[in-house]
Design a protein around this motif. Structure first.
Motif, PDB file in Angstrom:
ATOM      1  N   ALA A  40      35.833  34.728  27.968  1.00  0.00           N
ATOM      2  CA  ALA A  40      36.982  34.211  28.650  1.00  0.00           C
ATOM      3  C   ALA A  40      38.015  35.184  29.083  1.00  0.00           C
ATOM      4  N   ALA A  41      37.988  36.340  28.338  1.00  0.00           N
ATOM      5  CA  ALA A  41      38.976  37.399  29.044  1.00  0.00           C
ATOM      6  C   ALA A  41      38.273  38.006  30.217  1.00  0.00           C
ATOM      7  N   GLY A  42      37.128  38.297  30.105  1.00  0.00           N
ATOM      8  CA  GLY A  42      36.223  38.819  31.165  1.00  0.00           C
ATOM      9  C   GLY A  42      36.241  38.074  32.501  1.00  0.00           C
ATOM     10  N   PHE A  43      36.103  36.948  32.336  1.00  0.00           N
ATOM     11  CA  PHE A  43      36.270  35.908  33.708  1.00  0.00           C
ATOM     12  C   PHE A  43      37.609  35.947  34.262  1.00  0.00           C
ATOM     13  N   GLU A  44      38.684  35.938  33.367  1.00  0.00           N
ATOM     14  CA  GLU A  44      39.989  35.795  33.671  1.00  0.00           C
ATOM     15  C   GLU A  44      40.106  37.405  34.572  1.00  0.00           C
ATOM     16  N   LEU A  45      39.704  38.380  33.830  1.00  0.00           N
ATOM     17  CA  LEU A  45      39.957  39.429  34.322  1.00  0.00           C
ATOM     18  C   LEU A  45      39.355  39.988  35.710  1.00  0.00           C
ATOM     19  N   LEU A  46      38.192  39.342  35.818  1.00  0.00           N
ATOM     20  CA  LEU A  46      37.619  39.396  37.405  1.00  0.00           C
ATOM     21  C   LEU A  46      38.228  38.723  38.182  1.00  0.00           C
ATOM     22  N   ASP A  76      49.675  41.299  38.858  1.00  0.00           N
ATOM     23  CA  ASP A  76      48.285  41.430  38.602  1.00  0.00           C
ATOM     24  C   ASP A  76      48.125  42.536  37.553  1.00  0.00           C
ATOM     25  N   MET A  77      48.412  43.650  37.845  1.00  0.00           N
ATOM     26  CA  MET A  77      48.513  44.682  37.140  1.00  0.00           C
ATOM     27  C   MET A  77      48.839  44.510  35.619  1.00  0.00           C
ATOM     28  N   LEU A  78      49.979  43.973  35.246  1.00  0.00           N
ATOM     29  CA  LEU A  78      50.314  43.380  33.849  1.00  0.00           C
ATOM     30  C   LEU A  78      49.361  42.425  33.123  1.00  0.00           C
ATOM     31  N   THR A  79      48.903  41.588  34.106  1.00  0.00           N
ATOM     32  CA  THR A  79      47.899  40.693  33.396  1.00  0.00           C
ATOM     33  C   THR A  79      46.512  41.123  33.058  1.00  0.00           C
ATOM     34  N   ILE A  80      46.151  42.224  34.106  1.00  0.00           N
ATOM     35  CA  ILE A  80      44.731  43.063  33.977  1.00  0.00           C
ATOM     36  C   ILE A  80      45.036  43.759  32.626  1.00  0.00           C
ATOM     37  N   ASN A  81      46.155  44.214  32.156  1.00  0.00           N
ATOM     38  CA  ASN A  81      46.340  45.227  31.057  1.00  0.00           C
ATOM     39  C   ASN A  81      46.266  44.329  29.847  1.00  0.00           C
ATOM     40  N   ASP A  82      47.068  43.157  29.887  1.00  0.00           N
ATOM     41  CA  ASP A  82      46.927  42.340  28.672  1.00  0.00           C
ATOM     42  C   ASP A  82      45.432  41.714  28.541  1.00  0.00           C
ATOM     43  N   LEU A  83      44.632  41.342  29.428  1.00  0.00           N
ATOM     44  CA  LEU A  83      43.435  40.948  29.252  1.00  0.00           C
ATOM     45  C   LEU A  83      42.278  41.942  28.793  1.00  0.00           C
ATOM     46  N   PRO A  88      36.030  45.332  25.333  1.00  0.00           N
ATOM     47  CA  PRO A  88      35.712  46.860  24.968  1.00  0.00           C
ATOM     48  C   PRO A  88      36.379  48.033  25.353  1.00  0.00           C
ATOM     49  N   ALA A  89      36.521  49.029  24.740  1.00  0.00           N
ATOM     50  CA  ALA A  89      36.819  50.277  25.144  1.00  0.00           C
ATOM     51  C   ALA A  89      36.806  50.726  26.316  1.00  0.00           C
ATOM     52  N   ALA A  90      35.750  50.705  26.894  1.00  0.00           N
ATOM     53  CA  ALA A  90      35.651  51.345  28.338  1.00  0.00           C
ATOM     54  C   ALA A  90      36.354  50.534  29.279  1.00  0.00           C
ATOM     55  N   VAL A  91      36.531  49.042  29.222  1.00  0.00           N
ATOM     56  CA  VAL A  91      37.410  48.293  30.105  1.00  0.00           C
ATOM     57  C   VAL A  91      38.904  48.708  29.898  1.00  0.00           C
ATOM     58  N   VAL A  92      39.327  48.850  28.548  1.00  0.00           N
ATOM     59  CA  VAL A  92      40.476  49.095  28.328  1.00  0.00           C
ATOM     60  C   VAL A  92      40.913  50.427  29.054  1.00  0.00           C
ATOM     61  N   GLN A  93      39.953  51.335  28.896  1.00  0.00           N
ATOM     62  CA  GLN A  93      40.224  52.898  29.439  1.00  0.00           C
ATOM     63  C   GLN A  93      40.529  52.563  31.147  1.00  0.00           C
ATOM     64  N   ASP A  94      39.303  51.857  31.762  1.00  0.00           N
ATOM     65  CA  ASP A  94      39.400  51.549  33.206  1.00  0.00           C
ATOM     66  C   ASP A  94      40.705  50.886  33.547  1.00  0.00           C
ATOM     67  N   ALA A  95      41.200  50.067  32.762  1.00  0.00           N
ATOM     68  CA  ALA A  95      42.632  49.300  33.336  1.00  0.00           C
ATOM     69  C   ALA A  95      43.705  50.148  33.203  1.00  0.00           C
ATOM     70  N   GLY A  96      43.813  51.084  31.948  1.00  0.00           N
ATOM     71  CA  GLY A  96      44.828  52.132  31.906  1.00  0.00           C
ATOM     72  C   GLY A  96      44.712  52.901  33.212  1.00  0.00           C
ATOM     73  N   GLU A  97      43.614  53.507  33.715  1.00  0.00           N
ATOM     74  CA  GLU A  97      43.388  54.550  34.640  1.00  0.00           C
ATOM     75  C   GLU A  97      43.805  53.691  36.280  1.00  0.00           C
TER      76      GLU A  97
END
Length: 138
Positions: A40-46, A76-83, A88-97
């Motif tokens: 669910a988070a992945g689809f919303e993130l996309l 969008d940036m705030l929502t992306i970071n929340d989702l 997984p960790a790779a997505v969290v890292q990419d969102a931070g970058e």
């Protein structure tokens, strides 16, 4: 003692099987719920990534269009970071970058090709890792 063990062997075996099944069922339910949350988070993130991508396209290629206001990208940036926190960790890292790149380059997005390129690459990396996380679900 042996006599009691022999008399109650079926009951003991049944107890072991029941406890094993309960443990497995609990583990499987937790795993399924985790997968549902990531899915669910992945689809919303996309969806949010796509929205941010539209903003940078409008900002860079259609000068003066309101839909390209980089300030709109902060939502969008705030929502992306929340989702991403549910991913997984790779997505969290990419969102931070992406957030770091957005903070540094969003103001120059309209006229600076390098700023556009850096943001676009960060968005693409986040998209690819999000898709990989979704594909990896069992």
């Amino acid at each position: 003692m042996r006599e009691q063990l022999r008399n109650n062997l079926v009951a003991l075996i049944s107890l072991v099987i029941a406890l094993s099944a309960l443990g497995y069922n609990t583990w499987r339910n937790e795993r399924t719920e985790r997968n549902r949350n990531i899915r669910a988070a992945g689809f919303e993130l996309l969806t949010e990534i796509g929205s941010l991508q539209q903003i940078i396209f409008y900002a860079h290629f259609t000068e003066g269009d309101q839909r390209g206001d980089p300030r709109m990208g902060w939502a969008d940036m705030l929502t992306i970071n929340d989702l991403a926190a549910l991913m997984p960790a790779a997505v969290v890292q990419d969102a931070g970058e992406l957030k770091t790149v957005w903070e540094a380059d969003s103001a120059g997005l309209v006229e600076d090709d390098e700023a556009y390129r850096r943001i676009d690459e960060a968005i693409d990396a986040l998209r690819q890792d999000t898709l990989a996380a979704l594909r990896a679900l069992d």
